[in-house]
Design a protein around this motif. Structure first.
Motif, PDB file in Angstrom:
ATOM      1  N   GLU A  48     115.320 -67.701  61.521  1.00  0.00           N
ATOM      2  CA  GLU A  48     116.716 -68.146  61.513  1.00  0.00           C
ATOM      3  C   GLU A  48     117.584 -67.146  62.277  1.00  0.00           C
ATOM      4  N   ALA A  49     118.063 -67.565  63.441  1.00  0.00           N
ATOM      5  CA  ALA A  49     118.853 -66.671  64.283  1.00  0.00           C
ATOM      6  C   ALA A  49     120.265 -66.499  63.760  1.00  0.00           C
ATOM      7  N   ARG A  50     120.871 -65.389  64.127  1.00  0.00           N
ATOM      8  CA  ARG A  50     122.268 -65.126  63.822  1.00  0.00           C
ATOM      9  C   ARG A  50     123.110 -65.554  65.020  1.00  0.00           C
ATOM     10  N   PRO A  51     124.443 -65.641  64.887  1.00  0.00           N
ATOM     11  CA  PRO A  51     125.297 -65.985  66.045  1.00  0.00           C
ATOM     12  C   PRO A  51     125.064 -65.010  67.198  1.00  0.00           C
ATOM     13  N   LEU A  52     125.028 -65.534  68.424  1.00  0.00           N
ATOM     14  CA  LEU A  52     124.718 -64.719  69.601  1.00  0.00           C
ATOM     15  C   LEU A  52     126.008 -64.243  70.263  1.00  0.00           C
ATOM     16  N   ALA A  53     126.249 -62.929  70.180  1.00  0.00           N
ATOM     17  CA  ALA A  53     127.495 -62.363  70.694  1.00  0.00           C
ATOM     18  C   ALA A  53     127.349 -61.761  72.077  1.00  0.00           C
ATOM     19  N   GLY A  54     126.123 -61.460  72.497  1.00  0.00           N
ATOM     20  CA  GLY A  54     125.924 -60.806  73.784  1.00  0.00           C
ATOM     21  C   GLY A  54     124.461 -60.806  74.157  1.00  0.00           C
ATOM     22  N   ILE A  55     124.148 -60.089  75.234  1.00  0.00           N
ATOM     23  CA  ILE A  55     122.781 -59.977  75.740  1.00  0.00           C
ATOM     24  C   ILE A  55     122.451 -58.501  75.886  1.00  0.00           C
ATOM     25  N   SER A  56     121.220 -58.103  75.498  1.00  0.00           N
ATOM     26  CA  SER A  56     120.820 -56.693  75.590  1.00  0.00           C
ATOM     27  C   SER A  56     119.364 -56.582  76.004  1.00  0.00           C
ATOM     28  N   ILE A  57     119.049 -55.486  76.708  1.00  0.00           N
ATOM     29  CA  ILE A  57     117.653 -55.143  76.983  1.00  0.00           C
ATOM     30  C   ILE A  57     117.361 -53.711  76.529  1.00  0.00           C
ATOM     31  N   ASP A  58     118.316 -53.084  75.841  1.00  0.00           N
ATOM     32  CA  ASP A  58     118.198 -51.660  75.500  1.00  0.00           C
ATOM     33  C   ASP A  58     118.705 -51.444  74.077  1.00  0.00           C
ATOM     34  N   THR A  59     117.840 -51.016  73.171  1.00  0.00           N
ATOM     35  CA  THR A  59     118.246 -50.823  71.778  1.00  0.00           C
ATOM     36  C   THR A  59     119.278 -49.718  71.624  1.00  0.00           C
ATOM     37  N   ARG A  60     119.357 -48.809  72.611  1.00  0.00           N
ATOM     38  CA  ARG A  60     120.313 -47.705  72.504  1.00  0.00           C
ATOM     39  C   ARG A  60     121.751 -48.179  72.640  1.00  0.00           C
ATOM     40  N   THR A  61     121.959 -49.290  73.314  1.00  0.00           N
ATOM     41  CA  THR A  61     123.319 -49.807  73.517  1.00  0.00           C
ATOM     42  C   THR A  61     123.507 -51.171  72.864  1.00  0.00           C
ATOM     43  N   LEU A  62     122.520 -51.633  72.139  1.00  0.00           N
ATOM     44  CA  LEU A  62     122.571 -52.961  71.512  1.00  0.00           C
ATOM     45  C   LEU A  62     123.694 -53.047  70.487  1.00  0.00           C
ATOM     46  N   LYS A  63     124.367 -54.204  70.474  1.00  0.00           N
ATOM     47  CA  LYS A  63     125.422 -54.458  69.490  1.00  0.00           C
ATOM     48  C   LYS A  63     124.968 -55.565  68.548  1.00  0.00           C
ATOM     49  N   VAL A  64     125.549 -55.570  67.354  1.00  0.00           N
ATOM     50  CA  VAL A  64     125.208 -56.603  66.369  1.00  0.00           C
ATOM     51  C   VAL A  64     125.457 -57.986  66.973  1.00  0.00           C
ATOM     52  N   GLY A  65     124.469 -58.857  66.853  1.00  0.00           N
ATOM     53  CA  GLY A  65     124.590 -60.209  67.387  1.00  0.00           C
ATOM     54  C   GLY A  65     124.039 -60.389  68.783  1.00  0.00           C
ATOM     55  N   PHE A  78     116.298 -59.050  74.861  1.00  0.00           N
ATOM     56  CA  PHE A  78     115.205 -59.486  75.725  1.00  0.00           C
ATOM     57  C   PHE A  78     114.181 -58.352  75.847  1.00  0.00           C
ATOM     58  N   ALA A  79     112.953 -58.636  75.422  1.00  0.00           N
ATOM     59  CA  ALA A  79     111.894 -57.616  75.423  1.00  0.00           C
ATOM     60  C   ALA A  79     111.186 -57.595  76.786  1.00  0.00           C
ATOM     61  N   ILE A  80     111.925 -57.199  77.832  1.00  0.00           N
ATOM     62  CA  ILE A  80     111.339 -57.183  79.173  1.00  0.00           C
ATOM     63  C   ILE A  80     110.464 -55.950  79.343  1.00  0.00           C
ATOM     64  N   ARG A  81     109.549 -56.039  80.300  1.00  0.00           N
ATOM     65  CA  ARG A  81     108.668 -54.905  80.598  1.00  0.00           C
ATOM     66  C   ARG A  81     109.309 -54.050  81.676  1.00  0.00           C
ATOM     67  N   ASP A 113     107.750 -53.345  72.314  1.00  0.00           N
ATOM     68  CA  ASP A 113     107.559 -52.212  71.408  1.00  0.00           C
ATOM     69  C   ASP A 113     108.841 -51.848  70.669  1.00  0.00           C
ATOM     70  N   PHE A 114     109.972 -52.409  71.080  1.00  0.00           N
ATOM     71  CA  PHE A 114     111.269 -52.077  70.481  1.00  0.00           C
ATOM     72  C   PHE A 114     111.896 -53.257  69.742  1.00  0.00           C
ATOM     73  N   VAL A 115     111.145 -54.358  69.631  1.00  0.00           N
ATOM     74  CA  VAL A 115     111.705 -55.561  69.004  1.00  0.00           C
ATOM     75  C   VAL A 115     112.072 -55.318  67.546  1.00  0.00           C
ATOM     76  N   ALA A 126     102.531 -63.193  67.385  1.00  0.00           N
ATOM     77  CA  ALA A 126     101.798 -62.953  66.135  1.00  0.00           C
ATOM     78  C   ALA A 126     102.010 -61.531  65.620  1.00  0.00           C
ATOM     79  N   GLU A 127     101.978 -60.545  66.511  1.00  0.00           N
ATOM     80  CA  GLU A 127     102.105 -59.157  66.064  1.00  0.00           C
ATOM     81  C   GLU A 127     103.515 -58.825  65.583  1.00  0.00           C
ATOM     82  N   LEU A 128     104.489 -59.689  65.907  1.00  0.00           N
ATOM     83  CA  LEU A 128     105.882 -59.440  65.511  1.00  0.00           C
ATOM     84  C   LEU A 128     106.324 -60.335  64.351  1.00  0.00           C
ATOM     85  N   GLU A 129     105.391 -61.043  63.771  1.00  0.00           N
ATOM     86  CA  GLU A 129     105.712 -61.927  62.647  1.00  0.00           C
ATOM     87  C   GLU A 129     106.339 -61.127  61.515  1.00  0.00           C
TER      88      GLU A 129
END
Length: 483
Positions: A22-39, A43-46, A54-56, A75-78
Motif C-alpha cells: 500500500e503506497a503513500r501519497p507521492l510528493a516527489g522523486i528521489s534516487i538518493d536516500t541522503r536527500t530523500l523526503k517523506v513521500g 527509484f533503485a537505479i544502478r 541495496d538502499f530500498v 522477492a528479496e525486498l518482500e
C-alpha cells in the motif's frame, strides 16, 4: 492542500508497473536516500559503484512513498514496504521506468520547454534562464548539473504538471549521448552556448564535439527555435544541424555583426557588467549582477530564448541585475585575514581550457589592493592534448596579470613549469596536499580564485579557506558566475 506530484495510478500506467503493498501519497522523486523526503518515490537505479536496490529498505524506513524496483529483485525486498515493480527492460529496468515516467511528465505538461547544452557555460545559462523565467511563471529546471542519462529523466519526472516553463541542461562526454535526452525533453527552444575542446579525448577533433552538441536540435518540436553562438567557429556546422532538424528558425547571438541578438557594447566592471544589445532589432540595455565577458555574452543567449518563448523581454532584462551564481561557479566570499580582508572566488565545480581562461580574465578585473592568486587543479578528459593545453594557460596567466599561481595535479604541473619563477606559488600532486600551503600564503588585500575539474576536489581548498578565515554564508557577495 498541495497537489501530489503524481497520482499513483498514472505513474503505474506510465511505467507499465504494478504495486506490491500500500503506497503513500507521492510528493516527489528521489534516487538518493541522503536527500530523500517523506513521500518521495524512490527509484533503485544502478550507479557506477552501487545498486539502488541495496538502499530500498533504508529509503522506505525514511518515509518514501514507495520504491521502484526491478521484478527480479522483488522477492528479496518482500516486507520492506510498498514496492512499485517494473518488468525487465534492456539495461537498467528501473532507469528505463524513470525514463518512461519522464516521457509521461513531458506529455502531460503545457509548459514551454528550453534545452541548453554547450562545452562551457551551460549550467550558468540554465540558471540565468531559470532566474528570469521564475519572475514570469512557475518554472521547473535542472538541479545543479543534472544533465546526463539519469539526471535529465530525473528532472523531467519531477516537473509539476502545472509548470509554465521548463529549463533543462543536457550534457555529454561521448557522441550519441545528447540525442536520446533531447528526444525525451522535446524542447521548443534548443540552445548551444559554445563549442570548445572539452572531453576532447573522446573525439577525433573539435568538429566531432560540434556534431555531438548539434544532436540537441534533433529533439526540437516542429517549428522550434535553435539558438546558436554566432561568434563561435563552429557556428556554421551547428547551423547545418539545426537546418536539418525540425527547427522553424535559427536565432544567433554574440558580438558578430550578423548576430540576431547582438551585443553592441559590453561594459565590464569588477562586480557587474552592463550590456547594450539589439534583440532581433529591438534595443535593450540591461545590467548583470555578475562580472565577466563570458557571462555577458551568454546573457545574450538568455535574451534570445526569452524572445523565442514570447516572454516579457523587459522584465527579463530587469531580472538579470539580481542574478546569483550557481555553487562553485564564481560565488564570492569575503575572508577575514589578519587585520584585513581577502576575497575568495569559488570556481571549484569544474574546469576546461575555455572556462579557466574566462575565470582568469574575471580575476584580473577584481578590485584588489593585494595580489591576484589563482589556485588551479587539473583539467580532465583532454586526451593526448592535455599537456599542451595545460601549458598554454601560462599565456593567459601573463596576459591577465595574475601574480601567483598554485597548482594541483600532474596536468597543472605542466602549467607550473611553464610559468616564470616569480609567478610560481607551489605545486602539489593533489588538492588535499595544497591546502596548508594556500592557507598560509594568503594576505590581507589578496583576491584568490580556486578552479579545477570536479573530480580533482578543489572544493576542499575553498572550504578550508572559509573555515580558517571565517568566510560564511553571511559574507557571501551577490556577484559572480563564470560559466
Amino acid at each position: 492542500m498541495t497537489e501530489p506530484l503524481w497520482i499513483l495510478d498514472d505513474a503505474l500506467a506510465a511505467m507499465a508497473a504494478r504495486l506490491s503493498g500500500e503506497a503513500r501519497p507521492l510528493a516527489g522523486i528521489s534516487i538518493d536516500t541522503r536527500t530523500l523526503k517523506v513521500g518521495d518515490l524512490f527509484f533503485a537505479i544502478r550507479g557506477e559503484a552501487r545498486d539502488g536496490h541495496d538502499f530500498v529498505r533504508d529509503a522506505l524506513a525514511r518515509g518514501a512513498g514507495a520504491a521502484v524496483v526491478a521484478q527480479d529483485r522483488e522477492a528479496e525486498l518482500e516486507g520492506a514496504g510498498p514496492l512499485v515493480v517494473v518488468p525487465a527492460r534492456d539495461g537498467d529496468a528501473v532507469l528505463g521506468a524513470m525514463r518512461a515516467l519522464a516521457a509521461a511528465a513531458r506529455a502531460r505538461t503545457g509548459a514551454r520547454i528550453v534545452a541548453v547544452t554547450g562545452s562551457v557555460g551551460k549550467t550558468g545559462t540554465k540558471e540565468a534562464l531559470r532566474h528570469v523565467l521564475c519572475a514570469q511563471g512557475a518554472t521547473h529546471a535542472s538541479v545543479a548539473s543534472y544533465n546526463n542519462h539519469w539526471g535529465v529523466p530525473l528532472t523531467l519526472s519531477r516537473m509539476p504538471a502545472a509548470s509554465a516553463f521548463g529549463v533543462f541542461e543536457i550534457g555529454m562526454n561521448h557522441p550519441g549521448e545528447i540525442a536520446p535526452l533531447t528526444r525525451l525533453v522535446r524542447p521548443e527552444i534548443a540552445l548551444v552556448t559554445t563549442v570548445e575542446p572539452v572531453h576532447i579525448e573522446h573525439f577525433r577533433a573539435l568538429p566531432g564535439i560540434a556534431d555531438a552538441k548539434g544532436e540537441i536540435f534533433g529533439g526540437l518540436e516542429p517549428g522550434g527555435v535553435a539558438v546558436i553562438n554566432r561568434d563561435n567557429p563552429s557556428f556554421e556546422r551547428l547551423e547545418a544541424h539545426a537546418r536539418a532538424s525540425r527547427a522553424g528558425r535559427v536565432v544567433s547571438f554574440g558580438e558578430h555583426r550578423e548576430a540576431d541578438v547582438r551585443a553592441e557594447r559590453i561594459v565590464l566592471r569588477p562586480d557587474l557588467s552592463i550590456v547594450d544589445a539589439r534583440v532581433l532589432g529591438l534595443p535593450v540595455t540591461y545590467q548583470l549582477g555578475t562580472p565577466g565577458r563570458h557571462t555577458a555574452l551568454n546573457s545574450l543567449a538568455v535574451m534570445a530564448a526569452v524572445h523565442a518563448l514570447g516572454a516579457d523581454l523587459a522584465l527579463a532584462a530587469l531580472s538579470l541585475a539580481q542574478l546569483r551564481p550557481p555553487a562553485g561557479r564564481g560565488a564570492r566570499t569575503i575572508l577575514r585575514v589578519g587585520e584585513g580582508e581577502a576575497l575568495l572566488v569559488d570556481e571549484s565545480y569544474n574546469a576546461n581550457p575555455a572556462s579557466v581562461r574566462a575565470a582568469l580574465a574575471t580575476l584580473a578585473g577584481v578590485a584588489a589592493s593585494g595580489r591576484r592568486i589563482a589556485v588551479l587543479g587539473d583539467m580532465l578528459e583532454l586526451g593526448a592534448e592535455a599537456p599542451r593545453l595545460h601549458r598554454d594557460l601560462a599565456q593567459a596567466v601573463d596576459e591577465h596579470g595574475i601574480d601567483l599561481v598554485f597548482t594541483a595535479g600532474p596536468g597543472m604541473q605542466e602549467l607550473f613549469d611553464a610559468l616564470p619563477a616569480g609567478a610560481r606559488g607551489a605545486c602539489a600532486a593533489a588538492a588535499s596536499d595544497l591546502v596548508g600551503t594556500v592557507l598560509s600564503a594568503l594576505r590581507p588585500g589578496d583576491a584568490v580564485m580556486v578552479k579545477g575539474s570536479n573530480s580533482t576536489r578543489m572544493g576542499r581548498i575553498v572550504e578550508a579557506l572559509k573555515a580558517r578565515y571565517g568566510g560564511g554564508a553571511g559574507q557571501d557577495l551577490a556577484v559572480g558566475q563564470p560559466g
